[in-house]
Design an enzyme around this catalytic site. Structure first.
Site, mmCIF file in Angstrom:
data_model
loop_
_atom_site.group_PDB
_atom_site.id
_atom_site.type_symbol
_atom_site.label_atom_id
_atom_site.label_comp_id
_atom_site.label_asym_id
_atom_site.label_seq_id
_atom_site.Cartn_x
_atom_site.Cartn_y
_atom_site.Cartn_z
ATOM 1 N N SER A 148 -1.086 5.175 -2.693
ATOM 2 C CA SER A 148 -0.641 3.792 -2.618
ATOM 3 C C SER A 148 -1.061 3.090 -3.893
ATOM 4 O O SER A 148 -2.021 3.517 -4.558
ATOM 5 C CB SER A 148 -1.277 3.081 -1.413
ATOM 6 O OG SER A 148 -1.051 1.687 -1.455
ATOM 7 N N TYR A 163 -8.916 1.410 3.527
ATOM 8 C CA TYR A 163 -7.607 1.897 3.086
ATOM 9 C C TYR A 163 -7.603 2.110 1.578
ATOM 10 O O TYR A 163 -7.180 3.161 1.086
ATOM 11 C CB TYR A 163 -6.526 0.897 3.486
ATOM 12 C CG TYR A 163 -5.114 1.318 3.127
ATOM 13 C CD1 TYR A 163 -4.425 2.233 3.922
ATOM 14 C CD2 TYR A 163 -4.466 0.798 2.015
ATOM 15 C CE1 TYR A 163 -3.129 2.627 3.607
ATOM 16 C CE2 TYR A 163 -3.177 1.177 1.684
ATOM 17 C CZ TYR A 163 -2.512 2.088 2.484
ATOM 18 O OH TYR A 163 -1.230 2.475 2.165
#
Length: 259
Positions: A148, A163
């Protein structure tokens, strides 16, 4: 050879984790459209089966569903044994399964921290290890890890330290595996998507709000990405078109990290 021929995945076998829906589904669809047979490895067997039926009907390719928990080595090894037993090989792996929990670091339970790290990072290693062994025996293969832009920058205003840390770990794991396995002709790369409008986030983006406005104002293209906009990069990395690419991170974020 015509350059377009290098994108052809006829006779390939591709495994995509978390492909029952969302980004994984879109990338899986791109691979079958290019001629690959497909394995959907997902913990949601029911939804994965629906997706498999749709893709088989549209493409005419074989799509196998194997219920898989990427955090459990026994489950992953069973999936790999089933795939190799059925198809005889694995040419492509997309490690897509992942979750996010938005919590302030000082308030996050250790259980939630472990859950995110376990699925997003440990799961990528467990699946890569199992399928990497197959690819090493075959003397070739392509592994695509879905990281990401959150593995490169810290998103605001939401709090998601677990995350961000997990996705940064995926990037370094990608580079490490690429270096170890290059001698076996196994390529390992990562895709780092930005804000994406999936089936699950569609209403969130359409309802807008201060946070969404902040995200879009920081994205030069001024909009979220669509799942199918990852199809091209997934196909490129899965195919011979990317034969000299390994250990790289391809950021697909509408320019967010360019600011």
């Amino acid at each position: 050879m015509n350059i377009l021929d290098k994108f052809n995945l006829n006779d390939h076998v591709s495994v995509v984790t978390g492909a029952a829906r969302g980004l994984g589904k879109a990338m899986a669809e791109a691979l079958v459209q290019a001629g690959s047979n497909l394995v959907i490895a997902d913990i949601d067997y029911e939804e994965a089966t629906k997706t498999a039926k749709k893709l088989m009907k549209e493409s005419g390719k074989e799509v196998l569903v194997v219920g898989t928990d990427v955090t459990k080595e026994d489950s992953v090894n069973n999936m790999v044994d089933n795939v190799v037993g059925h198809f005889g090989k694995i040419d492509v792996l997309i490690n897509n399964a992942g979750i996010v929990i938005n919590e302030k670091a000082e308030e996050m339970s250790i259980e939630n921290w472990y859950k995110v790290i376990d699925i997003n990072l440990n799961g990528v290693f467990i699946v890569s290890k199992a399928i990497g062994k197959v690819m090493i025996r075959q003397k070739g293969g392509s592994i695509i890890n879905v990281s990401s832009m959150s593995g490169i920058i810290v998103n605001t205003p939401q709090c998601q330290s677990s995350y961000n840390a997990s996705k940064a770990g995926v990037i370094m794991l990608t580079k490490s595996l690429a270096m170890e396995w290059a001698k076996h002709n196994v390529r390992v790369n990562a895709i780092a998507p930005g804000y994406m409008k999936t089936e699950l986030t569609k209403k969130f983006f359409e309802n807008s709000g201060e946070m969404v406005d902040m995200w879009m104002n920081s994205t030069p293209m001024g909009r979220p990405g669509l799942p199918e906009e990852l199809g091209g990069i997934a196909l490129y990395l899965a195919s011979d078109a990317s034969s000299f690419a390994t250990g790289s991170v391809f950021t697909i974020d509408g320019g967010y990290t360019a600011l």
